[in-house]
Design a protein around this motif. Structure first.
Motif, PDB file in Angstrom:
ATOM      1  N   ALA A  83       0.797  -1.220   0.000  1.00  0.00           N
ATOM      2  CA  ALA A  83       0.000   0.000   0.000  1.00  0.00           C
ATOM      3  C   ALA A  83       0.833   1.276   0.000  1.00  0.00           C
ATOM      4  O   ALA A  83       0.469   2.254  -0.673  1.00  0.00           O
ATOM      5  N   PRO A  84       1.955   1.345   0.723  1.00  0.00           N
ATOM      6  CA  PRO A  84       2.737   2.588   0.690  1.00  0.00           C
ATOM      7  C   PRO A  84       3.217   2.975  -0.706  1.00  0.00           C
ATOM      8  O   PRO A  84       3.508   4.149  -0.951  1.00  0.00           O
ATOM      9  N   ALA A  85       3.292   2.011  -1.627  1.00  0.00           N
ATOM     10  CA  ALA A  85       3.746   2.306  -2.990  1.00  0.00           C
ATOM     11  C   ALA A  85       2.646   2.892  -3.861  1.00  0.00           C
ATOM     12  O   ALA A  85       2.938   3.418  -4.940  1.00  0.00           O
ATOM     13  N   GLY A  86       1.379   2.808  -3.435  1.00  0.00           N
ATOM     14  CA  GLY A  86       0.295   3.432  -4.169  1.00  0.00           C
ATOM     15  C   GLY A  86      -0.512   2.485  -5.037  1.00  0.00           C
ATOM     16  O   GLY A  86      -0.163   1.319  -5.232  1.00  0.00           O
ATOM     17  N   ALA A  87      -1.612   3.026  -5.578  1.00  0.00           N
ATOM     18  CA  ALA A  87      -2.572   2.224  -6.327  1.00  0.00           C
ATOM     19  C   ALA A  87      -1.989   1.643  -7.606  1.00  0.00           C
ATOM     20  O   ALA A  87      -2.285   0.500  -7.977  1.00  0.00           O
ATOM     21  N   GLU A  88      -1.160   2.407  -8.321  1.00  0.00           N
ATOM     22  CA  GLU A  88      -0.602   1.904  -9.578  1.00  0.00           C
ATOM     23  C   GLU A  88       0.303   0.700  -9.332  1.00  0.00           C
ATOM     24  O   GLU A  88       0.296  -0.275 -10.099  1.00  0.00           O
ATOM     25  N   ALA A  89       1.083   0.755  -8.269  1.00  0.00           N
ATOM     26  CA  ALA A  89       1.958  -0.376  -7.951  1.00  0.00           C
ATOM     27  C   ALA A  89       1.145  -1.611  -7.603  1.00  0.00           C
ATOM     28  O   ALA A  89       1.468  -2.729  -8.036  1.00  0.00           O
ATOM     29  N   LEU A  90       0.078  -1.419  -6.842  1.00  0.00           N
ATOM     30  CA  LEU A  90      -0.745  -2.564  -6.468  1.00  0.00           C
ATOM     31  C   LEU A  90      -1.475  -3.130  -7.685  1.00  0.00           C
ATOM     32  O   LEU A  90      -1.625  -4.347  -7.813  1.00  0.00           O
ATOM     33  N   THR A  91      -1.927  -2.265  -8.581  1.00  0.00           N
ATOM     34  CA  THR A  91      -2.563  -2.728  -9.815  1.00  0.00           C
ATOM     35  C   THR A  91      -1.597  -3.589 -10.622  1.00  0.00           C
ATOM     36  O   THR A  91      -1.965  -4.652 -11.140  1.00  0.00           O
ATOM     37  N   ALA A  92      -0.362  -3.151 -10.722  1.00  0.00           N
ATOM     38  CA  ALA A  92       0.643  -3.927 -11.451  1.00  0.00           C
ATOM     39  C   ALA A  92       0.885  -5.274 -10.789  1.00  0.00           C
ATOM     40  O   ALA A  92       1.028  -6.297 -11.467  1.00  0.00           O
ATOM     41  N   ALA A  93       0.926  -5.301  -9.468  1.00  0.00           N
ATOM     42  CA  ALA A  93       1.216  -6.540  -8.752  1.00  0.00           C
ATOM     43  C   ALA A  93       0.050  -7.513  -8.774  1.00  0.00           C
ATOM     44  O   ALA A  93       0.243  -8.728  -8.871  1.00  0.00           O
ATOM     45  N   PHE A  94      -1.172  -6.998  -8.695  1.00  0.00           N
ATOM     46  CA  PHE A  94      -2.346  -7.866  -8.630  1.00  0.00           C
ATOM     47  C   PHE A  94      -2.688  -8.494  -9.979  1.00  0.00           C
ATOM     48  O   PHE A  94      -3.418  -9.473 -10.040  1.00  0.00           O
ATOM     49  N   GLY A  95      -2.236  -7.921 -11.055  1.00  0.00           N
ATOM     50  CA  GLY A  95      -2.408  -8.530 -12.367  1.00  0.00           C
ATOM     51  C   GLY A  95      -3.780  -8.350 -12.969  1.00  0.00           C
ATOM     52  O   GLY A  95      -3.983  -7.496 -13.828  1.00  0.00           O
ATOM     53  N   SER A  96      -4.761  -9.128 -12.530  1.00  0.00           N
ATOM     54  CA  SER A  96      -6.065  -9.120 -13.192  1.00  0.00           C
ATOM     55  C   SER A  96      -7.176  -8.494 -12.355  1.00  0.00           C
ATOM     56  O   SER A  96      -8.314  -8.417 -12.819  1.00  0.00           O
ATOM     57  N   ILE A  97      -6.888  -8.065 -11.140  1.00  0.00           N
ATOM     58  CA  ILE A  97      -7.915  -7.468 -10.292  1.00  0.00           C
ATOM     59  C   ILE A  97      -8.224  -6.055 -10.793  1.00  0.00           C
ATOM     60  O   ILE A  97      -7.339  -5.312 -11.214  1.00  0.00           O
ATOM     61  N   SER A  98      -9.485  -5.688 -10.730  1.00  0.00           N
ATOM     62  CA  SER A  98      -9.973  -4.411 -11.243  1.00  0.00           C
ATOM     63  C   SER A  98      -9.126  -3.221 -10.789  1.00  0.00           C
ATOM     64  O   SER A  98      -8.973  -2.969  -9.589  1.00  0.00           O
ATOM     65  N   SER A  99      -8.581  -2.500 -11.766  1.00  0.00           N
ATOM     66  CA  SER A  99      -7.815  -1.295 -11.426  1.00  0.00           C
ATOM     67  C   SER A  99      -8.728  -0.239 -10.813  1.00  0.00           C
ATOM     68  O   SER A  99      -8.301   0.516  -9.922  1.00  0.00           O
ATOM     69  N   ALA A 100      -9.992  -0.197 -11.261  1.00  0.00           N
ATOM     70  CA  ALA A 100     -10.937   0.757 -10.680  1.00  0.00           C
ATOM     71  C   ALA A 100     -11.218   0.420  -9.218  1.00  0.00           C
ATOM     72  O   ALA A 100     -11.332   1.312  -8.370  1.00  0.00           O
ATOM     73  N   GLY A 101     -11.351  -0.866  -8.910  1.00  0.00           N
ATOM     74  CA  GLY A 101     -11.575  -1.281  -7.537  1.00  0.00           C
ATOM     75  C   GLY A 101     -10.389  -0.950  -6.642  1.00  0.00           C
ATOM     76  O   GLY A 101     -10.556  -0.522  -5.495  1.00  0.00           O
ATOM     77  N   ILE A 102      -9.191  -1.135  -7.167  1.00  0.00           N
ATOM     78  CA  ILE A 102      -7.996  -0.800  -6.393  1.00  0.00           C
ATOM     79  C   ILE A 102      -7.932   0.711  -6.154  1.00  0.00           C
ATOM     80  O   ILE A 102      -7.661   1.159  -5.030  1.00  0.00           O
ATOM     81  N   ALA A 103      -8.204   1.493  -7.193  1.00  0.00           N
ATOM     82  CA  ALA A 103      -8.188   2.951  -7.041  1.00  0.00           C
ATOM     83  C   ALA A 103      -9.229   3.408  -6.025  1.00  0.00           C
ATOM     84  O   ALA A 103      -8.965   4.300  -5.201  1.00  0.00           O
ATOM     85  N   LEU A 104     -10.429   2.803  -6.073  1.00  0.00           N
ATOM     86  CA  LEU A 104     -11.484   3.170  -5.129  1.00  0.00           C
ATOM     87  C   LEU A 104     -11.078   2.822  -3.702  1.00  0.00           C
ATOM     88  O   LEU A 104     -11.339   3.595  -2.766  1.00  0.00           O
ATOM     89  N   THR A 105     -10.436   1.682  -3.525  1.00  0.00           N
ATOM     90  CA  THR A 105      -9.975   1.298  -2.186  1.00  0.00           C
ATOM     91  C   THR A 105      -9.001   2.331  -1.632  1.00  0.00           C
ATOM     92  O   THR A 105      -9.106   2.751  -0.468  1.00  0.00           O
ATOM     93  N   PHE A 106      -8.075   2.768  -2.460  1.00  0.00           N
ATOM     94  CA  PHE A 106      -7.119   3.788  -2.016  1.00  0.00           C
ATOM     95  C   PHE A 106      -7.834   5.103  -1.712  1.00  0.00           C
ATOM     96  O   PHE A 106      -7.492   5.797  -0.749  1.00  0.00           O
ATOM     97  N   ASP A 107      -8.832   5.448  -2.527  1.00  0.00           N
ATOM     98  CA  ASP A 107      -9.572   6.686  -2.275  1.00  0.00           C
ATOM     99  C   ASP A 107     -10.310   6.618  -0.938  1.00  0.00           C
ATOM    100  O   ASP A 107     -10.261   7.568  -0.137  1.00  0.00           O
ATOM    101  N   LEU A 108     -11.004   5.509  -0.692  1.00  0.00           N
ATOM    102  CA  LEU A 108     -11.798   5.392   0.527  1.00  0.00           C
ATOM    103  C   LEU A 108     -10.920   5.343   1.774  1.00  0.00           C
ATOM    104  O   LEU A 108     -11.316   5.850   2.841  1.00  0.00           O
ATOM    105  N   LEU A 109      -9.748   4.754   1.648  1.00  0.00           N
ATOM    106  CA  LEU A 109      -8.833   4.693   2.794  1.00  0.00           C
ATOM    107  C   LEU A 109      -7.845   5.848   2.799  1.00  0.00           C
ATOM    108  O   LEU A 109      -6.944   5.892   3.644  1.00  0.00           O
TER     109      LEU A 109
END
Length: 314
Positions: free
Chosen positions: A68-94
């Motif tokens: 998480a400290p690396a940000g949403a783009e890093a997590l999107t790259a690591a998760f591979g197929s998980i929704s980038s929009a969902g990851i971005a929303l998670t970062f926004d809400l938290l």
């Protein structure tokens, strides 16, 4: 069986006759099941909701906490197929707060400890007993190119022996996952393309897997269009050459992911399979109940893909 890769890299082979790739394939199912059942479990979902996130976003927060400290783009790259929009929303809400992500990590730990003891008590003693050896192997696995694994093993190890063993298995899972996504990236597949091809390889209904991972209809359409341009699809149908590639990538993952088991040794690897598989059947039944029979396909035994020519014996 010793492969050229083993000889080049000096892996411990623990006997010439042992089929390490089959061991890798077999134990990958138990590794996936030991960890993956929690993704949809009501005990975890209730804890996520109590902290302000619905289940799917709580999954992103709990699994993604190490990165998480690396940000949403890093997590999107690591998760591979998980929704980038969902990851971005998670970062926004938290609000991108790493401490908030770690709170979801802790919430998942609580649910894991509670759920394993309740739904698969036969896994408790094996994880407690095998945990130290599993961590010894994890500590010797290479970090290069495996970012989510590297971030995961940097997290504090819990003093609870059951959770410690579970986290060692989770680390092996993330190491294999990073390896798999590196192979898909090297093959030139995008996230949406990979989901479409994987869905067809599994024999699931059209676009089920992509939608289950939160990909948008636009992303799915783009995936189909790019697969068609590459000659891997036609009229929204995946072609046999793409399915052959998907099987080759799975085989390559199994081959490269032999290392944890070779480090642990043949005897330990066999005991891991024999002791965890009965409990993992209970956890997989739990997935069927809480999510559905399509979920967690990596836990399910399946035949290797055979092309029409191979099936006809040509």
């Amino acid at each position: 069986m010793t492969t050229p890769f083993d000889r080049r890299h000096g892996r411990p082979t623990d006997g010439e006759e042992h089929d390490w790739q089959e061991t890798s394939r077999r134990n990958a199912r138990s590794v996936q099941t030991t960890v993956g059942w929690i993704f949809w479990d009501p005990g975890a979902v209730a804890r996520y909701e109590a902290r302000g996130l619905p289940g799917p976003l709580g999954y992103i927060a709990s699994r993604g906490a190490p990165l998480a400290p690396a940000g949403a783009e890093a997590l999107t790259a690591a998760f591979g197929s998980i929704s980038s929009a969902g990851i971005a929303l998670t970062f926004d809400l938290l609000k991108g707060d790493a401490a908030a992500f770690r709170d979801f990590w802790q919430a998942r730990d609580e649910a894991v400890d509670e759920g394993l003891r309740r739904y698969a008590p036969g896994i408790v003693d094996p994880l407690v007993e095998m945990g130290p050896a599993l961590w010894s192997a994890v500590d010797r696995l290479p970090r290069l190119g495996r970012v989510l694994f590297g971030a995961t093993v940097s997290m504090p190890r819990p003093p609870n022996p059951l959770l410690s063993g579970w986290h060692a298995v989770n680390a092996i899972r993330e190491w294999r996952g990073d390896t798999h996504w590196a192979l898909l990236a090297a093959a030139g597949l995008t996230s949406s393309e990979a989901s479409i091809v994987h869905n067809a390889w599994l024999g699931y209904e059209d676009d089920w897997l992509s939608r289950s991972r939160g990909q948008t209809e636009t992303e799915i359409d783009e995936g189909w269009d790019s697969l068609a341009r590459k000659g891997f699809a036609a009229e929204r149908r995946v072609l046999p050459n793409a399915l052959r590639l998907r099987q080759q990538l799975e085989d390559a993952t199994d081959e490269l992911a032999v290392l944890p088991w070779q480090l642990l040794g043949r005897g330990f690897s066999v005991r891991f399979a024999e002791r965890l598989e009965p409990a993992c059947e209970l956890l997989l039944a739990r997935v069927d109940k809480t999510a559905g029979p399509n979920y967690q396909p990596a836990s399910r035994v399946r035949e290797r893909y055979r092309s029409p020519e191979e099936s006809e014996g040509r």
